[in-house]
Scaffold this motif. Structure first.
Motif, PDB file in Angstrom:
ATOM      1  N   TYR A 121      -6.012  -6.452   6.366  1.00  0.00           N
ATOM      2  CA  TYR A 121      -5.847  -6.933   4.984  1.00  0.00           C
ATOM      3  C   TYR A 121      -6.454  -5.949   3.987  1.00  0.00           C
ATOM      4  N   CYS A 122      -7.772  -5.718   4.089  1.00  0.00           N
ATOM      5  CA  CYS A 122      -8.405  -4.885   3.055  1.00  0.00           C
ATOM      6  C   CYS A 122      -8.561  -3.431   3.504  1.00  0.00           C
ATOM      7  N   ARG A 143      -1.659  -8.279   0.894  1.00  0.00           N
ATOM      8  CA  ARG A 143      -1.153  -8.339   2.277  1.00  0.00           C
ATOM      9  C   ARG A 143      -1.030  -9.804   2.709  1.00  0.00           C
ATOM     10  N   LEU A 144      -2.034 -10.602   2.351  1.00  0.00           N
ATOM     11  CA  LEU A 144      -1.980 -12.032   2.678  1.00  0.00           C
ATOM     12  C   LEU A 144      -0.813 -12.698   1.948  1.00  0.00           C
ATOM     13  N   GLN A 162      -5.739  -1.575  -2.881  1.00  0.00           N
ATOM     14  CA  GLN A 162      -4.562  -0.729  -3.130  1.00  0.00           C
ATOM     15  C   GLN A 162      -3.918  -1.015  -4.486  1.00  0.00           C
ATOM     16  N   ASN A 172     -15.806  -9.005  -0.061  1.00  0.00           N
ATOM     17  CA  ASN A 172     -14.759  -9.214  -1.068  1.00  0.00           C
ATOM     18  C   ASN A 172     -13.356  -9.242  -0.448  1.00  0.00           C
ATOM     19  N   CYS A 173     -13.299  -9.159   0.891  1.00  0.00           N
ATOM     20  CA  CYS A 173     -11.986  -9.213   1.558  1.00  0.00           C
ATOM     21  C   CYS A 173     -11.430 -10.635   1.456  1.00  0.00           C
ATOM     22  N   ILE A 174     -10.142 -10.743   1.278  1.00  0.00           N
ATOM     23  CA  ILE A 174      -9.497 -12.047   1.101  1.00  0.00           C
ATOM     24  C   ILE A 174      -9.728 -12.959   2.318  1.00  0.00           C
ATOM     25  N   GLY A 193      -8.379  -6.033  -6.012  1.00  0.00           N
ATOM     26  CA  GLY A 193      -9.790  -5.655  -5.994  1.00  0.00           C
ATOM     27  C   GLY A 193      -9.939  -4.144  -6.003  1.00  0.00           C
ATOM     28  N   ALA A 194     -10.832  -3.646  -5.143  1.00  0.00           N
ATOM     29  CA  ALA A 194     -11.006  -2.194  -5.050  1.00  0.00           C
ATOM     30  C   ALA A 194     -10.030  -1.620  -4.026  1.00  0.00           C
ATOM     31  N   SER A 240       0.873  -1.174   0.000  1.00  0.00           N
ATOM     32  CA  SER A 240       0.000   0.000   0.000  1.00  0.00           C
ATOM     33  C   SER A 240       0.909   1.222   0.000  1.00  0.00           C
ATOM     34  N   HIS A 281      -4.977  -9.271  -8.046  1.00  0.00           N
ATOM     35  CA  HIS A 281      -5.973 -10.207  -7.537  1.00  0.00           C
ATOM     36  C   HIS A 281      -7.320  -9.497  -7.386  1.00  0.00           C
ATOM     37  N   PRO A 282      -8.431 -10.231  -7.610  1.00  0.00           N
ATOM     38  CA  PRO A 282      -9.734  -9.554  -7.529  1.00  0.00           C
ATOM     39  C   PRO A 282     -10.207  -9.241  -6.101  1.00  0.00           C
ATOM     40  N   ASN A 283      -9.546  -9.798  -5.072  1.00  0.00           N
ATOM     41  CA  ASN A 283     -10.023  -9.569  -3.704  1.00  0.00           C
ATOM     42  C   ASN A 283      -9.159  -8.575  -2.942  1.00  0.00           C
ATOM     43  N   GLU A 284      -9.810  -7.682  -2.217  1.00  0.00           N
ATOM     44  CA  GLU A 284      -9.100  -6.722  -1.394  1.00  0.00           C
ATOM     45  C   GLU A 284      -8.334  -7.453  -0.284  1.00  0.00           C
ATOM     46  N   GLY A 285      -7.132  -6.995  -0.026  1.00  0.00           N
ATOM     47  CA  GLY A 285      -6.334  -7.603   1.039  1.00  0.00           C
ATOM     48  C   GLY A 285      -5.491  -8.775   0.565  1.00  0.00           C
ATOM     49  N   ALA A 286      -5.659  -9.170  -0.714  1.00  0.00           N
ATOM     50  CA  ALA A 286      -4.934 -10.338  -1.222  1.00  0.00           C
ATOM     51  C   ALA A 286      -3.417 -10.131  -1.169  1.00  0.00           C
TER      52      ALA A 286
END
Lengths: 310, 155
Positions: free
Chosen positions: B142-143, A115-116, A134, B115-117, A131-132, A10, A108-113
């Motif tokens: 995460y998100c 960071r994971l 960063q 939609n969060c991972i 996703g929507a 981010s 990736h399509p998912n937010e937080g992906a």
């Protein structure tokens, strides 16, 4: 500067000094990105590009950046051709790729992906959009465009126009502009205003932010006009969309009263927000902005993988 | 002469008393404690709408033969930040403390962003940091989505 081995997830992970370092190195990368100078500093490096959501522009710009510096890429360009369709978790995909490559670029399509992925990978992860969420390299290339045109990021007046609610590029850019003390002027349809939590965050950073309703008035004394897409699906009916989209369209008549040094930016692709007649004007900076994505990503790869930008 | 003190809930020999729960929130506290997992000989007492000098009205929960895990205390801190927790051993209060929200909250609530991972079947626990303390607002690490409605997202 301690970017070596770092994850870039981010824009908030980077300090003002670190952003300045990336921009300085990016500027030096321009002749290499243009092909007029050869530099193979990433020879022997393998970069994994995992685009689990298709994005041709960002992927090609990362591939170009890596190859200009002599690195090789292994690429998932389309999730339909990877084991993701068999139901493999992102965590497993990332652990596998981090065994193959020296660094990972993830879309990736998912937010937080991202960071994971950074938690799962023992190699650096660079977020190419989740996703929507960063998209830090977009922000860095936006800043590089402004810096190149104006020689500074401080003390500028930047108009942010369009979808300020869902447009992720705008939130990250606003954070970065706040770090550099730029003044922001916001213009958006009432339903697409900057979310409260972003406004609060900008307040905490001490940013100068104000809203404006009249496009002509905002453009008159602006240094940067940052235009974003207004997406049809955000509106209930077509007529409402057409009305809003029409009132935010940038053409030469809107720019007639602007400062000579105003630049018009857009993350692209555009969908009619900027008339083609603007392309030939000295204000148009959006194609230069797209090009600068390459040297900015070269700088980031160089700093993350080698720790040096010289 | 002072009115005789009326004992609405009997004392417990060993266990935990959660006092100063916001009025009406005791049933949520019970859900966090997981009454179904208790020793079959344990008694759970719940007092709803009890007069309180400090709070006006409050709820109290007493659970025999159980001490709360740190994770459960964190969950209670989220929905009942005014609660106090007393550990009872042999009818005596051995430890009394307020619930404190830690810097990081792990595995207690789901991220509200579908939609969060963390909501997509990955082997990862939800994790939040505290964006604001009064009133409490959490932010998914995460998100980065913020959340202030914990009741409907407790795990």
């Amino acid at each position: 500067m301690a970017l070596k081995g770092r994850d870039i997830i981010s824009i908030r992970d980077l300090s003002r000094e670190e952003i300045e370092e990336v921009l300085k190195v990016a500027h030096r990368m321009i002749p290499i990105a243009e092909g007029s100078k050869i530099d193979r500093r990433l020879d022997g490096i393998i970069l994994a590009l995992a685009f689990l959501e298709p994005s041709t522009r960002t992927r090609l710009s990362f591939e170009t950046a890596a190859q200009r510096l002599g690195a090789r890429c292994i690429t998932i360009a389309d999730p339909a051709t990877s084991s993701v369709v068999k139901g493999e978790t992102l965590s497993d995909t990332v652990r596998m790729l981090s065994g193959y490559a020296d660094a990972l670029v993830l879309r990736h399509p998912n937010e937080g992906a991202a960071r994971l992925a950074a938690e799962m990978s023992d190699k650096p992860v660079i977020n190419a959009g989740d996703g929507a969420g960063q998209h830090p390299t977009q922000t860095l290339l936006d800043l590089a465009t402004i810096q190149e045109a104006h020689g500074t990021l401080s003390g500028l007046r930047v108009v942010l126009l369009g979808d300020l609610k869902y447009g992720r590029t705008v939130h990250s850019l606003a954070h970065a502009l706040a770090l550099f003390g730029a003044e922001m002027v916001l213009i958006s349809p009432p339903s697409l205003k900057l979310p409260d939590e972003v406004t609060e965050h900008l307040d905490q950073l001490g940013a100068r932010v104000r809203e404006e309703e009249q496009l002509h008035r905002a453009v008159r004394d602006a240094d940067v006009l940052y235009v974003t897409r207004i997406q049809k699906e955000r509106f209930g009916d077509e007529a409402e969309y057409a009305k809003v989209a029409g009132s935010y369209r940038i053409d030469n008549s809107v720019l007639a009263g602007a400062k000579q040094r105003l630049i018009v930016m857009h993350p692209l692709p555009r969908l009619g927000e900027i008339a083609p007649e603007v392309d030939g004007s000295p204000h148009a900076a959006y194609f230069r902005q797209a090009f600068l994505g390459v040297p900015v990503r070269m700088a980031l790869l160089s700093l993350v993988l080698k720790g040096k930008g010289a | 002469m002072a009115a005789p003190r009326e004992l609405k809930i009997t004392p417990i020999k060993n266990g935990t008393v959660i006092d100063h729960i916001g009025n009406g929130l005791s049933l949520e506290v019970l859900r966090i404690i997981g009454v179904g997992d208790l020793d079959k000989d344990s008694t759970v007492s719940v007092a709803l709408h009890v007069r309180s000098q400090k709070m006006g009205w409050k709820d109290i929960v007493k659970v025999e033969n159980m001490e709360l895990s740190p994770r459960k205390v964190n969950a209670i801190a989220l929905i009942a930040p005014t609660a106090t927790i007393s550990i009872i051993r042999d009818y005596k209060v051995r430890e009394k403390r307020t619930v404190d929200l830690p810097e990081r909250i792990v595995g207690v609530a789901r991220c509200p962003n579908p939609n969060c991972i963390t909501n997509r079947g990955e082997p990862v626990e939800s994790e939040f940091d505290v964006a604001r303390r009064r009133p409490v607002v959490l932010r998914c690490i995460y998100c980065e989505r913020q959340m202030d409605d914990f009741l409907s997202h407790l795990i």
